[in-house]
Design an enzyme around this catalytic site. Sequence first.
Site, PDB file in Angstrom:
ATOM      1  N   SER A  85      -4.515   0.791 -19.861  1.00 33.70           N
ATOM      2  CA  SER A  85      -5.017   0.472 -21.193  1.00 33.70           C
ATOM      3  C   SER A  85      -5.378   1.730 -21.978  1.00 33.70           C
ATOM      4  O   SER A  85      -4.531   2.567 -22.251  1.00 33.70           O
ATOM      5  CB  SER A  85      -6.200  -0.484 -21.077  1.00 33.70           C
ATOM      6  OG  SER A  85      -6.612  -0.959 -22.330  1.00 33.70           O
ATOM      7  N   ASP A 103      -4.212   0.807 -28.900  1.00 34.08           N
ATOM      8  CA  ASP A 103      -4.528   1.520 -27.665  1.00 34.08           C
ATOM      9  C   ASP A 103      -3.255   1.648 -26.837  1.00 34.08           C
ATOM     10  O   ASP A 103      -2.178   1.205 -27.237  1.00 34.08           O
ATOM     11  CB  ASP A 103      -5.651   0.836 -26.897  1.00 34.08           C
ATOM     12  CG  ASP A 103      -5.248  -0.522 -26.333  1.00 34.08           C
ATOM     13  OD1 ASP A 103      -4.305  -1.139 -26.873  1.00 34.08           O
ATOM     14  OD2 ASP A 103      -5.877  -0.972 -25.357  1.00 34.08           O
ATOM     15  N   ASP A 133      -1.926   0.306 -24.218  1.00 30.47           N
ATOM     16  CA  ASP A 133      -1.096  -0.816 -23.790  1.00 30.47           C
ATOM     17  C   ASP A 133      -0.894  -1.860 -24.884  1.00 30.47           C
ATOM     18  O   ASP A 133      -0.270  -2.890 -24.651  1.00 30.47           O
ATOM     19  CB  ASP A 133      -1.648  -1.464 -22.518  1.00 30.47           C
ATOM     20  CG  ASP A 133      -2.885  -2.309 -22.758  1.00 30.47           C
ATOM     21  OD1 ASP A 133      -3.657  -1.985 -23.676  1.00 30.47           O
ATOM     22  OD2 ASP A 133      -3.088  -3.292 -22.028  1.00 30.47           O
ATOM     23  N   ASP A 146      -2.910  -3.957 -26.614  1.00 21.50           N
ATOM     24  CA  ASP A 146      -3.628  -5.219 -26.804  1.00 21.50           C
ATOM     25  C   ASP A 146      -4.833  -5.073 -27.729  1.00 21.50           C
ATOM     26  O   ASP A 146      -5.501  -6.054 -28.031  1.00 21.50           O
ATOM     27  CB  ASP A 146      -4.045  -5.850 -25.474  1.00 21.50           C
ATOM     28  CG  ASP A 146      -5.001  -4.996 -24.656  1.00 21.50           C
ATOM     29  OD1 ASP A 146      -5.370  -3.901 -25.109  1.00 21.50           O
ATOM     30  OD2 ASP A 146      -5.376  -5.434 -23.546  1.00 21.50           O
TER      31      ASP A 146
END
Length: 453
Positions: free
Chosen positions: A105, A244, A246, A248
């Site tokens: 993440s 960010d 990843d 999400d």
Amino acid sequence: MSGARSFFGTDGVRGRVGDWPITPDQVLQLGWAAGRILTADNGDHPRVVIGKDTRVSGYLLESALEAGLSGAGVDVLLLGPMPTPGIAYLTHALRADAGVVISASHNAFEDNGIKLFGPGGRKLPDEVEAAIEVQMGEPLATAEPARLGKATRIDDAGGRYIEFCKHTFPKDLTLEGLTVVVDCAHGATYRVAPQVLRELGAEVVEMAARPDGFNINDEVGSLHPEGMAAEVVERGAHLGMAFDGDGDRVVFADANGDIVDGDGALYLAALEMQKRGELDGGVVGTVMSNLGLEQALAESGIPFHRAAVGDRHVFQMLTDNNWILGGEPSGHVMCLTRNTTGDGIVTALMVLAELARTGQALTEAVAGLTYYPQTQVGIRLSERRDVSGVPEVAAAIREVEAELGGAGRVVVRNSGTEPKVRIMVEGRDEARTRELAEGIAEVVRAEMGAAEA
């Protein structure tokens, strides 16, 4: 695997690459164990989707997972770099039996992690994770040669997800005439986010869209949106957005370079859905959501509930209430009629739809949301200890709450991942909230054995 340590955390497993549990042997064992459970439940050759972000360690972990799954008799579908919500969507669209996300993440490149989705792209049930963890303790034995799994690369994965995202944007609206700065954090959105916005008509200024395996989240992205905000002002753009690593999460900046966080995104998404008759019920935030968000939603007749910090708690409260929209100040917003998990690109399109529908600039659109100043303090402890069991801290909290009355809030909680106590005080006066937060912090340090002065 040590029997004293639990492999899965509250949201998969994450850590520094090379240290337990993010090691090639553990990830290989995880792939094999997950494959054994899947073949037991779904017969011969179930299918598993694997996607990753742009970390250099993704190659290593992807290969280990692929080997473990194939060895258990599972066919693997490789997506390559893909946002986490894109992996969830493609798990559903490709009718796979499970999906695997390789990402840490918003963390730096040295970390990586594994998260599993079940059929339909939803979080893998806890009982299945528990069964996989039990299986990881067994000796690894591959399937018979005739039953080994195959691996296939899905070359059009990015295009499929781009089309999915575009279809969430109202067909009667367009982004033509809009100039947007897009900070991809050198992460998983670097190919898809700019393309989605361009195909909907926006002029896109790309930022942090050249990943090299090491620069993911490095002073860019949703945790460091200042550079994106400065670029908005310099370019004379209408607004900017920062994802960010990843994909999400997303936060925004208006034309003046002022940051609009996840509370602002959630507010605009709720208004857009309400006006289209799509908001079924209310909105879920967390204990960290700003009091101003709660009040602004109330003025629009939208109920608001608070969950504990963490997207799994937001999702659970949405499910319990049969609601569909929720999120966190970090920019992690989920709309369950659009995707099964938080989706930064879809969230951005919901915000942009509200702007396109009203003709307002972002500054005007969030004018109805007045933020209360918040002060946050983190205290690292010498050992893990539950703050709720300390009478002196409870007394300090009561004193602050009495002073604030109904014009503020206090949240004191243990970190879910570190031996830390997190303190948040929210009120009308910024200087006073800082003093009150530090007062509680002094009590925590004195009574709980702080590891730092």
